[in-house]
Design a protein around this motif. Structure first.
Motif, PDB file in Angstrom:
ATOM      1  N   LYS A   1       0.812  -1.225   0.000  1.00  0.00           N
ATOM      2  CA  LYS A   1       0.000   0.000   0.000  1.00  0.00           C
ATOM      3  C   LYS A   1       0.843   1.272   0.000  1.00  0.00           C
ATOM      4  N   GLY A   2       2.098   1.157  -0.394  1.00  0.00           N
ATOM      5  CA  GLY A   2       2.955   2.347  -0.389  1.00  0.00           C
ATOM      6  C   GLY A   2       2.884   3.159  -1.669  1.00  0.00           C
ATOM      7  N   GLY A   3       2.353   2.565  -2.741  1.00  0.00           N
ATOM      8  CA  GLY A   3       2.347   3.233  -4.042  1.00  0.00           C
ATOM      9  C   GLY A   3       3.184   2.448  -5.044  1.00  0.00           C
ATOM     10  N   THR A   4       3.366   1.157  -4.780  1.00  0.00           N
ATOM     11  CA  THR A   4       4.246   0.329  -5.612  1.00  0.00           C
ATOM     12  C   THR A   4       3.702   0.169  -7.035  1.00  0.00           C
ATOM     13  N   ARG A   5       2.377   0.047  -7.147  1.00  0.00           N
ATOM     14  CA  ARG A   5       1.800  -0.117  -8.489  1.00  0.00           C
ATOM     15  C   ARG A   5       2.022   1.143  -9.312  1.00  0.00           C
ATOM     16  N   ALA A   6       1.786   2.288  -8.674  1.00  0.00           N
ATOM     17  CA  ALA A   6       1.993   3.550  -9.393  1.00  0.00           C
ATOM     18  C   ALA A   6       3.455   3.656  -9.818  1.00  0.00           C
ATOM     19  N   ALA A   7       4.386   3.332  -8.906  1.00  0.00           N
ATOM     20  CA  ALA A   7       5.809   3.452  -9.232  1.00  0.00           C
ATOM     21  C   ALA A   7       6.163   2.554 -10.421  1.00  0.00           C
TER      22      ALA A   7
ATOM     23  N   ARG B   1       4.050   1.210 -12.727  1.00  0.00           N
ATOM     24  CA  ARG B   1       3.355   1.626 -13.957  1.00  0.00           C
ATOM     25  C   ARG B   1       4.042   2.834 -14.576  1.00  0.00           C
ATOM     26  N   PHE B   2       4.453   3.770 -13.732  1.00  0.00           N
ATOM     27  CA  PHE B   2       5.096   4.972 -14.259  1.00  0.00           C
ATOM     28  C   PHE B   2       6.489   4.635 -14.805  1.00  0.00           C
ATOM     29  N   LEU B   3       7.172   3.737 -14.118  1.00  0.00           N
ATOM     30  CA  LEU B   3       8.511   3.346 -14.597  1.00  0.00           C
ATOM     31  C   LEU B   3       8.403   2.669 -15.958  1.00  0.00           C
TER      32      LEU B   3
ATOM     33  N   VAL C   1       7.837   3.976   0.392  1.00  0.00           N
ATOM     34  CA  VAL C   1       7.242   4.103   1.734  1.00  0.00           C
ATOM     35  C   VAL C   1       6.281   5.282   1.764  1.00  0.00           C
ATOM     36  N   ARG C   2       5.310   5.211   2.655  1.00  0.00           N
ATOM     37  CA  ARG C   2       4.392   6.338   2.838  1.00  0.00           C
ATOM     38  C   ARG C   2       4.105   6.493   4.312  1.00  0.00           C
ATOM     39  N   ASN C   3       3.402   7.538   4.680  1.00  0.00           N
ATOM     40  CA  ASN C   3       3.011   7.743   6.063  1.00  0.00           C
ATOM     41  C   ASN C   3       2.501   6.422   6.645  1.00  0.00           C
TER      42      ASN C   3
ATOM     43  N   LEU D   1      -8.203  -1.457   4.517  1.00  0.00           N
ATOM     44  CA  LEU D   1      -9.225  -1.374   3.467  1.00  0.00           C
ATOM     45  C   LEU D   1      -9.013  -2.441   2.394  1.00  0.00           C
ATOM     46  N   GLN D   2      -7.739  -2.762   2.138  1.00  0.00           N
ATOM     47  CA  GLN D   2      -7.436  -3.790   1.145  1.00  0.00           C
ATOM     48  C   GLN D   2      -7.950  -5.148   1.624  1.00  0.00           C
ATOM     49  N   VAL D   3      -7.666  -5.459   2.880  1.00  0.00           N
ATOM     50  CA  VAL D   3      -8.105  -6.758   3.432  1.00  0.00           C
ATOM     51  C   VAL D   3      -9.638  -6.809   3.433  1.00  0.00           C
TER      52      VAL D   3
ATOM     53  N   LEU E   1       5.225  10.706  -4.321  1.00  0.00           N
ATOM     54  CA  LEU E   1       4.871  10.033  -5.574  1.00  0.00           C
ATOM     55  C   LEU E   1       3.389  10.256  -5.881  1.00  0.00           C
ATOM     56  N   ALA E   2       2.548  10.182  -4.858  1.00  0.00           N
ATOM     57  CA  ALA E   2       1.114  10.375  -5.063  1.00  0.00           C
ATOM     58  C   ALA E   2       0.808  11.830  -5.408  1.00  0.00           C
ATOM     59  N   ARG E   3       1.527  12.768  -4.770  1.00  0.00           N
ATOM     60  CA  ARG E   3       1.211  14.187  -4.983  1.00  0.00           C
ATOM     61  C   ARG E   3       1.807  14.727  -6.274  1.00  0.00           C
TER      62      ARG E   3
ATOM     63  N   GLY F   1      -8.320  12.091  -7.774  1.00  0.00           N
ATOM     64  CA  GLY F   1      -7.442  12.677  -6.758  1.00  0.00           C
ATOM     65  C   GLY F   1      -6.009  12.182  -6.884  1.00  0.00           C
ATOM     66  N   PHE F   2      -5.659  11.675  -8.054  1.00  0.00           N
ATOM     67  CA  PHE F   2      -4.304  11.144  -8.265  1.00  0.00           C
ATOM     68  C   PHE F   2      -3.823  11.472  -9.669  1.00  0.00           C
ATOM     69  N   TYR F   3      -2.522  11.323  -9.848  1.00  0.00           N
ATOM     70  CA  TYR F   3      -1.967  11.432 -11.186  1.00  0.00           C
ATOM     71  C   TYR F   3      -2.213  10.137 -11.954  1.00  0.00           C
TER      72      TYR F   3
HETATM   73  N1  LIG Z   1      -1.175   7.728  -9.203  1.00  0.00           N
HETATM   74  C1  LIG Z   1      -1.749   6.990  -8.268  1.00  0.00           C
HETATM   75  N2  LIG Z   1      -2.990   6.475  -8.462  1.00  0.00           N
HETATM   76  C2  LIG Z   1      -3.576   5.728  -7.496  1.00  0.00           C
HETATM   77  N3  LIG Z   1      -2.982   5.422  -6.313  1.00  0.00           N
HETATM   78  C3  LIG Z   1      -1.759   5.919  -6.081  1.00  0.00           C
HETATM   79  C4  LIG Z   1      -1.096   6.730  -7.031  1.00  0.00           C
HETATM   80  N4  LIG Z   1       0.102   7.086  -6.518  1.00  0.00           N
HETATM   81  C5  LIG Z   1       0.178   6.554  -5.306  1.00  0.00           C
HETATM   82  N5  LIG Z   1      -0.940   5.846  -5.031  1.00  0.00           N
HETATM   83  C6  LIG Z   1      -1.168   5.160  -3.769  1.00  0.00           C
HETATM   84  O1  LIG Z   1      -0.904   3.783  -3.966  1.00  0.00           O
HETATM   85  C7  LIG Z   1      -1.569   3.121  -2.890  1.00  0.00           C
HETATM   86  C8  LIG Z   1      -1.634   1.630  -3.189  1.00  0.00           C
HETATM   87  O2  LIG Z   1      -0.338   1.164  -3.015  1.00  0.00           O
HETATM   88  P1  LIG Z   1       0.212  -0.166  -3.716  1.00  0.00           P
HETATM   89  O3  LIG Z   1       0.044  -0.085  -5.202  1.00  0.00           O
HETATM   90  O4  LIG Z   1       1.599  -0.373  -3.219  1.00  0.00           O
HETATM   91  O5  LIG Z   1      -0.761  -1.267  -3.104  1.00  0.00           O
HETATM   92  S1  LIG Z   1      -0.505  -2.865  -3.101  1.00  0.00           S
HETATM   93  O6  LIG Z   1       0.278  -3.209  -1.952  1.00  0.00           O
HETATM   94  O7  LIG Z   1       0.112  -3.245  -4.362  1.00  0.00           O
HETATM   95  O8  LIG Z   1      -1.892  -3.412  -2.986  1.00  0.00           O
HETATM   96  C9  LIG Z   1      -2.927   3.808  -2.812  1.00  0.00           C
HETATM   97  O9  LIG Z   1      -3.401   3.683  -1.487  1.00  0.00           O
HETATM   98  P2  LIG Z   1      -4.886   4.088  -1.026  1.00  0.00           P
HETATM   99  O10 LIG Z   1      -5.022   5.558  -1.320  1.00  0.00           O
HETATM  100  O11 LIG Z   1      -4.928   3.819   0.413  1.00  0.00           O
HETATM  101  O12 LIG Z   1      -5.833   3.248  -1.814  1.00  0.00           O
HETATM  102  C10 LIG Z   1      -2.608   5.256  -3.226  1.00  0.00           C
HETATM  103  O13 LIG Z   1      -2.602   6.143  -2.139  1.00  0.00           O
END
Ligand SMILES: Nc1ncnc2c1ncn2[C@@H]1O[C@H](COP(=O)(O)OS(=O)(=O)O)[C@@H](OP(=O)(O)O)[C@H]1O
Length: 432
Positions: free
Chosen positions: A47-53, A55-57, A127-129, A139-141, A209-211, A242-244
Protein backbone atom coordinates in the motif's frame (compact mmCIF):
# COMPACT_ATOMS: atom_id res chain seq x y z
CA UNK A 1 -3.32 -7.82 -6.95
CA UNK A 2 -2.30 -11.13 -8.47
CA UNK A 3 -3.02 -14.10 -6.29
CA UNK A 4 -0.90 -17.22 -6.91
CA UNK A 5 -2.68 -20.33 -8.01
CA UNK A 6 -2.70 -23.41 -5.78
CA UNK A 7 0.20 -25.86 -6.08
CA UNK A 8 -1.35 -28.05 -8.71
CA UNK A 9 -1.63 -25.21 -11.18
CA UNK A 10 1.70 -23.55 -10.52
CA UNK A 11 2.76 -23.26 -14.10
CA UNK A 12 -0.47 -21.45 -14.97
CA UNK A 13 0.45 -18.77 -12.45
CA UNK A 14 -1.11 -15.49 -13.45
CA UNK A 15 -1.93 -16.92 -16.82
CA UNK A 16 -4.68 -14.35 -17.45
CA UNK A 17 -2.05 -11.67 -17.76
CA UNK A 18 0.51 -13.78 -19.45
CA UNK A 19 -0.91 -16.53 -21.58
CA UNK A 20 2.25 -17.09 -23.65
CA UNK A 21 4.58 -18.47 -21.00
CA UNK A 22 7.47 -19.84 -22.98
CA UNK A 23 11.22 -19.91 -23.33
CA UNK A 24 11.45 -17.41 -26.14
CA UNK A 25 9.28 -14.76 -27.62
CA UNK A 26 6.17 -15.57 -29.59
CA UNK A 27 6.60 -14.84 -33.31
CA UNK A 28 6.28 -11.14 -34.02
CA UNK A 29 7.65 -8.75 -36.62
CA UNK A 30 10.04 -6.73 -34.39
CA UNK A 31 13.45 -7.60 -32.94
CA UNK A 32 13.64 -10.80 -30.89
CA UNK A 33 12.23 -10.63 -27.38
CA UNK A 34 12.69 -13.00 -24.47
CA UNK A 35 11.76 -13.28 -20.82
CA UNK A 36 14.52 -12.15 -18.49
CA UNK A 37 14.99 -12.18 -14.75
CA UNK A 38 14.20 -8.76 -13.27
CA UNK A 39 17.05 -6.32 -12.72
CA UNK A 40 14.80 -4.10 -10.62
CA UNK A 41 12.40 -5.35 -8.01
CA UNK A 42 10.07 -3.08 -6.10
CA UNK A 43 9.79 -4.84 -2.78
CA UNK A 44 7.25 -2.76 -0.88
CA UNK A 45 5.78 -1.40 1.18
CA UNK A 46 2.37 -2.90 0.75
CA UNK A 47 0.00 0.00 0.00
CA UNK A 48 2.95 2.35 -0.39
CA UNK A 49 2.35 3.23 -4.04
CA UNK A 50 4.25 0.33 -5.61
CA UNK A 51 1.80 -0.12 -8.49
CA UNK A 52 1.99 3.55 -9.39
CA UNK A 53 5.81 3.45 -9.23
CA UNK A 54 5.99 0.40 -11.49
CA UNK A 55 3.36 1.63 -13.96
CA UNK A 56 5.10 4.97 -14.26
CA UNK A 57 8.51 3.35 -14.60
CA UNK A 58 7.14 1.19 -17.39
CA UNK A 59 6.62 4.35 -19.43
CA UNK A 60 10.38 4.28 -19.97
CA UNK A 61 11.27 2.69 -23.32
CA UNK A 62 14.12 0.72 -21.76
CA UNK A 63 11.89 -0.91 -19.15
CA UNK A 64 9.74 -4.03 -19.43
CA UNK A 65 7.49 -4.35 -16.39
CA UNK A 66 5.63 -7.42 -15.18
CA UNK A 67 1.90 -6.71 -15.02
CA UNK A 68 1.22 -9.17 -12.21
CA UNK A 69 3.05 -9.59 -8.91
CA UNK A 70 5.43 -12.55 -9.19
CA UNK A 71 5.43 -13.44 -5.46
CA UNK A 72 8.54 -15.43 -6.19
CA UNK A 73 10.55 -14.80 -3.06
CA UNK A 74 7.76 -14.84 -0.54
CA UNK A 75 5.61 -17.74 -1.67
CA UNK A 76 7.70 -19.92 -3.88
CA UNK A 77 9.50 -21.91 -1.16
CA UNK A 78 6.13 -23.24 0.00
CA UNK A 79 5.04 -24.05 -3.50
CA UNK A 80 8.23 -25.81 -4.58
CA UNK A 81 7.88 -29.54 -4.69
CA UNK A 82 9.98 -30.21 -7.80
CA UNK A 83 12.97 -32.54 -7.60
CA UNK A 84 15.63 -30.25 -9.06
CA UNK A 85 14.70 -27.23 -7.01
CA UNK A 86 17.83 -25.17 -7.72
CA UNK A 87 17.46 -25.45 -11.48
CA UNK A 88 13.75 -24.88 -11.35
CA UNK A 89 13.50 -21.78 -9.22
CA UNK A 90 15.14 -19.05 -11.31
CA UNK A 91 13.54 -20.54 -14.37
CA UNK A 92 10.06 -20.25 -12.93
CA UNK A 93 10.77 -16.71 -11.87
CA UNK A 94 11.95 -15.83 -15.36
CA UNK A 95 8.79 -17.27 -16.86
CA UNK A 96 6.72 -14.89 -14.78
CA UNK A 97 8.44 -11.92 -16.39
CA UNK A 98 7.25 -10.09 -19.50
CA UNK A 99 8.89 -10.38 -22.90
CA UNK A 100 11.64 -7.80 -23.26
CA UNK A 101 14.17 -6.65 -25.79
CA UNK A 102 17.91 -7.11 -25.25
CA UNK A 103 19.10 -4.12 -23.23
CA UNK A 104 15.70 -3.47 -21.65
CA UNK A 105 15.51 -3.53 -17.88
CA UNK A 106 12.94 -6.00 -16.57
CA UNK A 107 11.14 -4.81 -13.47
CA UNK A 108 8.58 -6.35 -11.19
CA UNK A 109 6.82 -5.34 -7.99
CA UNK A 110 5.71 -7.62 -5.17
CA UNK A 111 5.24 -5.58 -1.98
CA UNK A 112 5.11 -8.73 0.14
CA UNK A 113 8.89 -9.12 -0.25
CA UNK A 114 9.54 -6.34 2.22
CA UNK A 115 7.63 -8.12 4.93
CA UNK A 116 9.01 -11.57 4.17
CA UNK A 117 12.56 -12.85 4.60
CA UNK A 118 14.03 -12.85 1.11
CA UNK A 119 17.20 -12.54 -0.90
CA UNK A 120 17.17 -9.94 -3.65
CA UNK A 121 19.57 -7.84 -5.66
CA UNK A 122 18.20 -4.41 -6.61
CA UNK A 123 15.82 -3.09 -4.05
CA UNK A 124 13.33 -0.31 -4.58
CA UNK A 125 11.19 0.52 -1.60
CA UNK A 126 8.18 2.85 -1.72
CA UNK A 127 7.24 4.10 1.73
CA UNK A 128 4.39 6.34 2.84
CA UNK A 129 3.01 7.74 6.06
CA UNK A 130 2.80 4.57 8.19
CA UNK A 131 -0.64 5.44 9.58
CA UNK A 132 -2.11 6.04 6.13
CA UNK A 133 -0.47 2.81 5.04
CA UNK A 134 -2.10 0.92 7.90
CA UNK A 135 -5.57 2.27 7.05
CA UNK A 136 -4.99 1.47 3.41
CA UNK A 137 -3.94 -2.07 4.33
CA UNK A 138 -7.09 -2.53 6.41
CA UNK A 139 -9.22 -1.37 3.47
CA UNK A 140 -7.44 -3.79 1.14
CA UNK A 141 -8.11 -6.76 3.43
CA UNK A 142 -11.71 -5.64 3.87
CA UNK A 143 -12.19 -5.44 0.13
CA UNK A 144 -10.59 -8.88 -0.40
CA UNK A 145 -12.96 -10.35 2.16
CA UNK A 146 -15.98 -8.59 0.72
CA UNK A 147 -15.14 -10.07 -2.69
CA UNK A 148 -15.36 -13.49 -1.06
CA UNK A 149 -18.70 -12.54 0.47
CA UNK A 150 -17.26 -12.15 3.96
CA UNK A 151 -17.61 -9.26 6.37
CA UNK A 152 -14.85 -7.42 8.21
CA UNK A 153 -15.03 -5.60 11.57
CA UNK A 154 -14.33 -1.87 11.81
CA UNK A 155 -10.63 -1.01 11.90
CA UNK A 156 -10.65 0.17 15.49
CA UNK A 157 -12.07 -3.12 16.69
CA UNK A 158 -9.10 -4.94 15.14
CA UNK A 159 -6.50 -2.40 16.10
CA UNK A 160 -7.40 -1.77 19.74
CA UNK A 161 -7.58 -3.95 22.82
CA UNK A 162 -8.93 -2.88 26.21
CA UNK A 163 -6.05 -1.85 28.47
CA UNK A 164 -6.10 -3.31 32.01
CA UNK A 165 -9.29 -5.28 31.43
CA UNK A 166 -12.48 -4.50 29.55
CA UNK A 167 -13.85 -2.14 32.23
CA UNK A 168 -10.98 0.30 32.32
CA UNK A 169 -12.43 2.27 29.42
CA UNK A 170 -8.89 2.67 28.07
CA UNK A 171 -7.41 1.09 25.01
CA UNK A 172 -4.05 -0.18 23.91
CA UNK A 173 -2.83 -1.17 20.49
CA UNK A 174 -3.15 -4.74 19.36
CA UNK A 175 0.49 -5.34 18.47
CA UNK A 176 -0.40 -8.59 16.78
CA UNK A 177 -2.53 -6.82 14.19
CA UNK A 178 -0.67 -7.45 10.95
CA UNK A 179 -1.42 -4.19 9.14
CA UNK A 180 0.07 -2.43 12.20
CA UNK A 181 3.17 -4.62 12.17
CA UNK A 182 3.68 -3.97 8.48
CA UNK A 183 3.96 -0.25 9.27
CA UNK A 184 7.02 -0.91 11.47
CA UNK A 185 9.35 0.00 8.63
CA UNK A 186 12.41 0.06 10.87
CA UNK A 187 11.92 -3.54 11.97
CA UNK A 188 11.69 -4.82 8.40
CA UNK A 189 14.41 -2.50 7.17
CA UNK A 190 16.87 -3.65 9.84
CA UNK A 191 16.42 -7.19 8.64
CA UNK A 192 17.25 -6.12 5.11
CA UNK A 193 20.18 -3.97 6.16
CA UNK A 194 21.70 -6.95 7.94
CA UNK A 195 22.01 -8.56 4.50
CA UNK A 196 22.24 -5.74 2.00
CA UNK A 197 24.17 -2.49 2.07
CA UNK A 198 22.07 0.65 2.10
CA UNK A 199 23.45 1.58 -1.37
CA UNK A 200 21.48 -1.29 -2.83
CA UNK A 201 18.24 0.43 -1.91
CA UNK A 202 16.43 3.17 -3.64
CA UNK A 203 13.67 4.61 -1.52
CA UNK A 204 10.71 6.29 -3.16
CA UNK A 205 8.69 8.68 -1.03
CA UNK A 206 5.20 7.32 -1.69
CA UNK A 207 3.47 10.46 -0.41
CA UNK A 208 5.43 12.60 -2.85
CA UNK A 209 4.87 10.03 -5.57
CA UNK A 210 1.11 10.37 -5.06
CA UNK A 211 1.21 14.19 -4.98
CA UNK A 212 3.73 14.80 -7.77
CA UNK A 213 5.01 11.66 -9.44
CA UNK A 214 7.43 13.14 -11.93
CA UNK A 215 10.23 14.30 -9.58
CA UNK A 216 10.11 11.03 -7.64
CA UNK A 217 10.14 9.03 -10.85
CA UNK A 218 13.07 11.04 -12.21
CA UNK A 219 15.02 10.13 -9.08
CA UNK A 220 14.13 6.46 -9.50
CA UNK A 221 15.06 6.57 -13.19
CA UNK A 222 18.46 8.03 -12.30
CA UNK A 223 19.02 5.61 -9.43
CA UNK A 224 18.46 2.71 -11.81
CA UNK A 225 21.00 4.14 -14.22
CA UNK A 226 18.40 4.61 -16.94
CA UNK A 227 18.63 7.30 -19.60
CA UNK A 228 16.32 10.22 -18.72
CA UNK A 229 13.28 9.41 -20.80
CA UNK A 230 10.39 10.03 -18.42
CA UNK A 231 8.76 13.43 -18.99
CA UNK A 232 6.37 15.55 -16.95
CA UNK A 233 3.76 15.48 -19.74
CA UNK A 234 3.46 11.72 -19.31
CA UNK A 235 1.42 12.36 -16.17
CA UNK A 236 -1.75 14.34 -15.67
CA UNK A 237 -3.74 15.05 -12.57
CA UNK A 238 -7.22 13.55 -12.48
CA UNK A 239 -9.24 15.61 -10.01
CA UNK A 240 -12.03 13.05 -9.76
CA UNK A 241 -9.64 10.30 -8.72
CA UNK A 242 -7.44 12.68 -6.76
CA UNK A 243 -4.30 11.14 -8.26
CA UNK A 244 -1.97 11.43 -11.19
CA UNK A 245 -2.65 9.16 -14.11
CA UNK A 246 -0.76 8.32 -17.27
CA UNK A 247 -1.40 10.60 -20.22
CA UNK A 248 -2.53 8.92 -23.43
CA UNK A 249 -1.20 9.60 -26.89
CA UNK A 250 0.24 12.98 -25.92
CA UNK A 251 2.81 11.23 -23.77
CA UNK A 252 4.09 9.32 -26.78
CA UNK A 253 3.15 5.90 -25.58
CA UNK A 254 5.87 3.34 -25.67
CA UNK A 255 5.65 1.20 -28.80
CA UNK A 256 4.54 -2.36 -28.18
CA UNK A 257 3.89 -1.62 -24.51
CA UNK A 258 1.30 -3.56 -22.61
CA UNK A 259 1.20 -0.77 -20.05
CA UNK A 260 -2.13 0.95 -20.25
CA UNK A 261 -2.58 4.66 -19.93
CA UNK A 262 -5.14 6.38 -17.80
CA UNK A 263 -5.59 5.96 -14.06
CA UNK A 264 -4.76 3.02 -11.85
CA UNK A 265 -7.59 0.65 -10.96
CA UNK A 266 -10.33 1.84 -8.60
CA UNK A 267 -8.76 -0.27 -5.86
CA UNK A 268 -5.95 2.30 -5.72
CA UNK A 269 -6.81 5.54 -4.01
CA UNK A 270 -9.65 4.36 -1.81
CA UNK A 271 -11.34 6.75 0.56
CA UNK A 272 -9.89 6.36 4.01
CA UNK A 273 -12.32 6.30 6.95
CA UNK A 274 -11.43 8.78 9.69
CA UNK A 275 -9.66 7.52 12.81
CA UNK A 276 -10.87 8.67 16.21
CA UNK A 277 -8.47 11.33 17.53
CA UNK A 278 -7.65 9.09 20.52
CA UNK A 279 -6.78 6.19 18.21
CA UNK A 280 -4.64 8.41 16.07
CA UNK A 281 -2.79 9.70 19.13
CA UNK A 282 -2.19 6.15 20.33
CA UNK A 283 -0.92 5.10 16.92
CA UNK A 284 1.24 8.18 16.52
CA UNK A 285 2.82 7.65 19.94
CA UNK A 286 3.63 4.06 19.07
CA UNK A 287 4.76 4.59 15.49
CA UNK A 288 6.78 7.79 15.92
CA UNK A 289 9.90 6.12 17.41
CA UNK A 290 9.70 3.43 14.75
CA UNK A 291 9.42 6.06 12.01
CA UNK A 292 12.38 8.01 13.45
CA UNK A 293 14.46 4.88 13.68
CA UNK A 294 13.63 4.06 10.08
CA UNK A 295 14.67 7.57 9.05
CA UNK A 296 17.97 7.14 10.87
CA UNK A 297 18.55 3.75 9.25
CA UNK A 298 18.10 5.09 5.75
CA UNK A 299 19.54 8.55 6.42
CA UNK A 300 16.53 10.44 5.11
CA UNK A 301 13.59 12.30 6.60
CA UNK A 302 10.04 11.87 5.37
CA UNK A 303 8.17 14.41 7.50
CA UNK A 304 5.21 12.13 8.09
CA UNK A 305 2.44 13.83 10.00
CA UNK A 306 1.41 11.20 12.45
CA UNK A 307 -0.69 13.08 14.99
CA UNK A 308 -2.82 15.24 12.79
CA UNK A 309 -5.79 13.90 10.97
CA UNK A 310 -4.96 15.26 7.53
CA UNK A 311 -6.99 18.50 7.58
CA UNK A 312 -7.80 18.20 3.95
CA UNK A 313 -5.95 15.28 2.57
CA UNK A 314 -4.93 14.82 -0.98
CA UNK A 315 -6.88 11.59 -1.03
CA UNK A 316 -9.81 13.54 0.33
CA UNK A 317 -10.18 15.40 -2.88
CA UNK A 318 -11.33 12.31 -4.65
CA UNK A 319 -14.38 12.02 -2.46
CA UNK A 320 -15.59 15.51 -3.13
CA UNK A 321 -17.89 14.30 -5.83
CA UNK A 322 -21.28 14.41 -4.28
CA UNK A 323 -22.76 11.07 -3.34
CA UNK A 324 -26.41 11.00 -2.38
CA UNK A 325 -25.60 8.92 0.69
CA UNK A 326 -25.50 11.68 3.31
CA UNK A 327 -24.34 9.49 6.13
CA UNK A 328 -21.34 8.29 4.16
CA UNK A 329 -20.48 11.78 2.99
CA UNK A 330 -20.79 13.08 6.49
CA UNK A 331 -18.37 10.57 7.93
CA UNK A 332 -15.93 11.48 5.19
CA UNK A 333 -16.36 15.13 5.93
CA UNK A 334 -15.71 14.50 9.57
CA UNK A 335 -12.34 13.13 8.58
CA UNK A 336 -11.58 16.62 7.33
CA UNK A 337 -11.78 17.86 10.86
CA UNK A 338 -13.55 21.10 10.20
CA UNK A 339 -17.21 20.37 9.83
CA UNK A 340 -17.85 20.18 13.55
CA UNK A 341 -16.82 23.75 14.08
CA UNK A 342 -18.91 24.76 11.15
CA UNK A 343 -21.93 23.58 13.07
CA UNK A 344 -21.81 26.45 15.50
CA UNK A 345 -19.86 29.19 13.81
CA UNK A 346 -18.11 30.10 10.67
CA UNK A 347 -14.69 29.32 12.11
CA UNK A 348 -14.67 25.88 10.54
CA UNK A 349 -14.47 27.32 7.10
CA UNK A 350 -11.78 29.73 8.13
CA UNK A 351 -9.79 26.96 9.80
CA UNK A 352 -10.09 24.83 6.73
CA UNK A 353 -8.84 27.61 4.53
CA UNK A 354 -6.02 28.38 6.91
CA UNK A 355 -4.84 24.79 6.87
CA UNK A 356 -5.14 24.69 3.11
CA UNK A 357 -2.95 27.78 3.04
CA UNK A 358 -0.31 26.20 5.20
CA UNK A 359 -0.29 23.07 3.05
CA UNK A 360 -0.22 25.17 -0.11
CA UNK A 361 -1.88 22.35 -1.90
CA UNK A 362 -5.41 23.37 -2.60
CA UNK A 363 -7.08 26.18 -4.33
CA UNK A 364 -10.79 26.70 -4.01
CA UNK A 365 -12.98 28.23 -6.62
CA UNK A 366 -16.64 28.13 -5.92
CA UNK A 367 -19.64 29.36 -7.80
CA UNK A 368 -21.55 31.44 -5.32
CA UNK A 369 -24.69 31.95 -7.32
CA UNK A 370 -25.19 28.24 -7.63
CA UNK A 371 -24.81 27.74 -3.90
CA UNK A 372 -27.35 30.41 -3.27
CA UNK A 373 -29.82 29.03 -5.79
CA UNK A 374 -29.62 25.48 -4.52
CA UNK A 375 -29.75 26.29 -0.83
CA UNK A 376 -32.86 28.37 -1.40
CA UNK A 377 -34.37 25.68 -3.53
CA UNK A 378 -33.82 23.16 -0.73
CA UNK A 379 -35.65 25.38 1.72
CA UNK A 380 -32.68 26.37 3.83
CA UNK A 381 -33.09 30.06 3.18
CA UNK A 382 -32.04 31.04 6.68
CA UNK A 383 -28.65 29.49 6.23
CA UNK A 384 -27.85 30.75 2.80
CA UNK A 385 -26.77 34.20 3.96
CA UNK A 386 -24.29 32.72 6.37
CA UNK A 387 -22.82 30.53 3.68
CA UNK A 388 -22.54 33.33 1.21
CA UNK A 389 -20.59 35.26 3.80
CA UNK A 390 -18.31 32.32 4.36
CA UNK A 391 -17.73 31.73 0.73
CA UNK A 392 -16.90 35.39 0.17
CA UNK A 393 -14.34 35.15 2.97
CA UNK A 394 -12.93 32.01 1.47
CA UNK A 395 -12.43 33.72 -1.84
CA UNK A 396 -10.35 36.41 -0.18
CA UNK A 397 -8.19 33.86 1.57
CA UNK A 398 -7.90 31.58 -1.42
CA UNK A 399 -6.74 34.33 -3.73
CA UNK A 400 -3.72 34.91 -1.53
CA UNK A 401 -2.61 31.28 -1.56
CA UNK A 402 0.75 30.62 -3.15
CA UNK A 403 0.63 27.35 -5.01
CA UNK A 404 3.32 24.92 -5.85
CA UNK A 405 0.96 22.10 -6.64
CA UNK A 406 -1.61 22.01 -9.40
CA UNK A 407 -4.73 23.80 -8.33
CA UNK A 408 -7.93 21.98 -7.66
CA UNK A 409 -11.24 23.48 -8.56
CA UNK A 410 -14.14 22.31 -6.44
CA UNK A 411 -17.23 22.50 -8.58
CA UNK A 412 -20.20 24.36 -7.32
CA UNK A 413 -22.25 21.18 -7.01
CA UNK A 414 -19.59 19.74 -4.74
CA UNK A 415 -19.70 22.77 -2.53
CA UNK A 416 -23.47 22.64 -2.40
CA UNK A 417 -23.15 19.03 -1.37
CA UNK A 418 -20.75 19.90 1.43
CA UNK A 419 -22.95 22.68 2.65
CA UNK A 420 -26.08 20.55 2.49
CA UNK A 421 -24.46 17.98 4.72
CA UNK A 422 -23.34 20.69 7.09
CA UNK A 423 -26.87 22.02 7.27
CA UNK A 424 -28.31 18.59 7.91
CA UNK A 425 -25.87 18.19 10.78
CA UNK A 426 -26.86 21.50 12.25
CA UNK A 427 -30.53 20.67 11.97
CA UNK A 428 -30.08 17.22 13.49
CA UNK A 429 -28.05 18.70 16.32
CA UNK A 430 -30.77 21.29 16.91
CA UNK A 431 -33.46 18.61 17.03
CA UNK A 432 -31.56 16.46 19.48
N1 LIG B 1 -1.17 7.73 -9.20
C1 LIG B 1 -1.75 6.99 -8.27
N2 LIG B 1 -2.99 6.47 -8.46
C2 LIG B 1 -3.58 5.73 -7.50
N3 LIG B 1 -2.98 5.42 -6.31
C3 LIG B 1 -1.76 5.92 -6.08
C4 LIG B 1 -1.10 6.73 -7.03
N4 LIG B 1 0.10 7.09 -6.52
C5 LIG B 1 0.18 6.55 -5.31
N5 LIG B 1 -0.94 5.85 -5.03
C6 LIG B 1 -1.17 5.16 -3.77
O1 LIG B 1 -0.90 3.78 -3.97
C7 LIG B 1 -1.57 3.12 -2.89
C8 LIG B 1 -1.63 1.63 -3.19
O2 LIG B 1 -0.34 1.16 -3.02
P1 LIG B 1 0.21 -0.17 -3.72
O3 LIG B 1 0.04 -0.08 -5.20
O4 LIG B 1 1.60 -0.37 -3.22
O5 LIG B 1 -0.76 -1.27 -3.10
S1 LIG B 1 -0.50 -2.86 -3.10
O6 LIG B 1 0.28 -3.21 -1.95
O7 LIG B 1 0.11 -3.24 -4.36
O8 LIG B 1 -1.89 -3.41 -2.99
C9 LIG B 1 -2.93 3.81 -2.81
O9 LIG B 1 -3.40 3.68 -1.49
P2 LIG B 1 -4.89 4.09 -1.03
O10 LIG B 1 -5.02 5.56 -1.32
O11 LIG B 1 -4.93 3.82 0.41
O12 LIG B 1 -5.83 3.25 -1.81
C10 LIG B 1 -2.61 5.26 -3.23
O13 LIG B 1 -2.60 6.14 -2.14
Amino acid sequence: ECQPKPRSSQTAFCAEADSSLGQQSAPHPGPPRARRLPACIIIGVRKGGTRAALRFLALHPDVAAAEREAHFFDRFPDEADGTDEEALRPELYRLRMPLSLAGQLTAEKTPAYFHTPAALRKLVLVVRNPIDRLVSDYLQVKSNRRRRGRGHPPLERLLLLPANGPRSGRNQLNLRYRPLRRSLYDVHMSRFLARFPLEMFHIVDGDKLARRPYPEMRRLEAALGLAPRLRPDMFYYNATRGFYCIAGKSAGRKAGSSVGWGCLAESKGRRHPPLKPSTRRLLAGFLRPHASRFERLVGRQFHWRLTEQPPFSWNGLSFLDWKPDTRQSLSLLLSMNWIMSLTHSDTGFRAMLASARSCSTIFFCWAMDDIFGRTVEKGWRSWSHLYLELVRDSFCLASSVELDFPSICLTSSTVVALLSVAMTTVQEAAIS
